[in-house]
Design an enzyme around this catalytic site. Structure first.
Site, PDB file in Angstrom:
ATOM      1  N   TYR A 178     -32.650 -17.889  29.358  1.00 23.97           N
ATOM      2  CA  TYR A 178     -31.430 -17.349  29.980  1.00 23.97           C
ATOM      3  C   TYR A 178     -30.273 -18.329  29.798  1.00 23.97           C
ATOM      4  O   TYR A 178     -29.167 -17.945  29.403  1.00 23.97           O
ATOM      5  CB  TYR A 178     -31.715 -17.100  31.462  1.00 23.97           C
ATOM      6  CG  TYR A 178     -30.533 -16.652  32.291  1.00 23.97           C
ATOM      7  CD1 TYR A 178     -30.039 -15.354  32.185  1.00 23.97           C
ATOM      8  CD2 TYR A 178     -29.926 -17.518  33.202  1.00 23.97           C
ATOM      9  CE1 TYR A 178     -28.959 -14.938  32.964  1.00 23.97           C
ATOM     10  CE2 TYR A 178     -28.855 -17.110  33.982  1.00 23.97           C
ATOM     11  CZ  TYR A 178     -28.376 -15.812  33.854  1.00 23.97           C
ATOM     12  OH  TYR A 178     -27.314 -15.408  34.622  1.00 23.97           O
TER      13      TYR A 178
ATOM     14  N   SER B  69     -23.199  -0.670  37.591  1.00 27.57           N
ATOM     15  CA  SER B  69     -23.884   0.209  38.552  1.00 27.57           C
ATOM     16  C   SER B  69     -24.316  -0.501  39.822  1.00 27.57           C
ATOM     17  O   SER B  69     -24.598   0.141  40.835  1.00 27.57           O
ATOM     18  CB  SER B  69     -25.104   0.848  37.876  1.00 27.57           C
ATOM     19  OG  SER B  69     -26.013  -0.152  37.460  1.00 27.57           O
ATOM     20  N   ARG B  70     -24.424  -1.826  39.761  1.00 25.92           N
ATOM     21  CA  ARG B  70     -24.842  -2.588  40.961  1.00 25.92           C
ATOM     22  C   ARG B  70     -24.469  -4.056  40.779  1.00 25.92           C
ATOM     23  O   ARG B  70     -23.918  -4.431  39.737  1.00 25.92           O
ATOM     24  CB  ARG B  70     -26.345  -2.438  41.224  1.00 25.92           C
ATOM     25  CG  ARG B  70     -27.208  -2.799  40.040  1.00 25.92           C
ATOM     26  CD  ARG B  70     -28.679  -2.407  40.279  1.00 25.92           C
ATOM     27  NE  ARG B  70     -29.415  -2.381  39.032  1.00 25.92           N
ATOM     28  CZ  ARG B  70     -29.936  -3.450  38.441  1.00 25.92           C
ATOM     29  NH1 ARG B  70     -29.822  -4.638  39.001  1.00 25.92           N
ATOM     30  NH2 ARG B  70     -30.574  -3.349  37.294  1.00 25.92           N
TER      31      ARG B  70
ATOM     32  N   GLY C  54     -22.438  -2.933  32.822  1.00 27.17           N
ATOM     33  CA  GLY C  54     -23.350  -3.162  33.956  1.00 27.17           C
ATOM     34  C   GLY C  54     -22.678  -3.019  35.302  1.00 27.17           C
ATOM     35  O   GLY C  54     -22.829  -3.872  36.176  1.00 27.17           O
TER      36      GLY C  54
END
Ligand code: NAP
Length: 241
Positions: free
Chosen positions: A149, A11-12, A9
């Site tokens: 979560y 990419s940002r 992850g």
């Protein structure tokens, strides 16, 4: 010889800061995400010999299988694995859709465990490695609306502790970094009142920045942290002190 760091992850958000931090240190950096951002394109252009990106949905077990050989073909080893990719969907449990529950469990837990298993097989051959799982303080304290979560993040910390016991004698350390609330896209869903409440309750008086977490990850990935394993390092400005 340069180290190879695989960060999921990247990419940002926090993952992008982690990629930038390890590239700055001179490491080979591999990352994956479902989309290619401008940052990914810029790194590929600036570091063609040291940066590798693959379009992978980590929730797809078959796609995860191809990621590790791709990185090994490119750089020859995986020395550090940072399990950063994660998704948070909020809502009260009775109203949660099956799709949202599955999305969080499939990425935060199932995808992380699958990928880690593949990387550990390589690290066992190397007899060295560092694994860092990005969990969250809500796995310890809970937060209204984040029950699923939180369950995935608490489970990750349990995964960290048990895996550290399994792999300690093989030269592989396993730790978690548990951030508080960071200024990233993931927290854009919090309203102004929630943000203010979090800042008020944080001794450091501000939200976390991705760089705060990147510093902790860099430390745990370094030889300075060789005797630290099975630890959950909380990076939250004192929120849960
Ligand atoms: P973010 O801004 O939403 O970025 C998530 C990253 O993961 C992106 O690069 C995204 O790229 C990638 N990703 C998402 N789903 C994926 C999938 N199925 N397969 C592959 N890549 C996927 O999140 P963040 O705020 O940086 O959070 C990073 C980590 O820190 C997460 O584990 C999160 O739980 C944890 N954390 C965050 C906070 C916070 O306040 N932000 C606090 C505590 C812990 P694509 O969408 O292109 O796939």
């Amino acid at each position: 010889m340069s180290r190879t760091v695989l960060i999921t992850g990247g990419s940002r958000g926090l993952g992008a800061d982690l990629v930038a931090a390890f590239l700055e240190m001179g490491d080979n950096v591999a990352t994956c995400s479902r989309s290619r951002t401008a940052e990914v394109a810029a790194w590929a252009e600036a570091h063609p010999d040291r940066f590798h990106h693959e379009l992978v949905d980590l929730a797809d077990a078959a796609a995860v299988e191809s990621l590790v050989p791709g990185v090994i073909d490119r750089f020859g080893s995986i020395d550090v694995l940072v399990n950063n990719a994660g998704v948070a969907r909020d809502g009260v449990l009775p109203l949660f859709s099956d799709a949202s529950i599955d999305e969080m469990i499939d990425l935060n837990l199932r995808g992380t465990i699958h990928l880690t298993r593949l990387v550990v097989r390589r690290m066992l051959i190397q007899r060295a490695g560092k694994i860092i799982n990005v969990s969250s303080v809500v796995g310890q304290t809970g937060y209204r609306g984040l029950s699923v979560y939180s369950a995935t993040k608490a489970a990750l910390d349990g995964f960290t502790r048990s895996l550290a016991r399994e792999l300690g004698s093989r030269g592989i350390t396993v730790n978690s970094v548990a951030p508080g609330y960071l200024r990233t896209e993931m927290t854009h869903g919090l309203d102004a009142a929630q943000m203010q409440q979090i800042v008020r309750r944080t001794p450091a008086g501000r939200l976390g920045e991705p760089q705060d977490v990147a510093a902790a990850v860099r430390f745990l990935a370094s030889e300075e942290a060789a005797f630290i394993t099975g630890h959950v390092l909380v990076v939250d400005g004192g929120l849960t002190a």
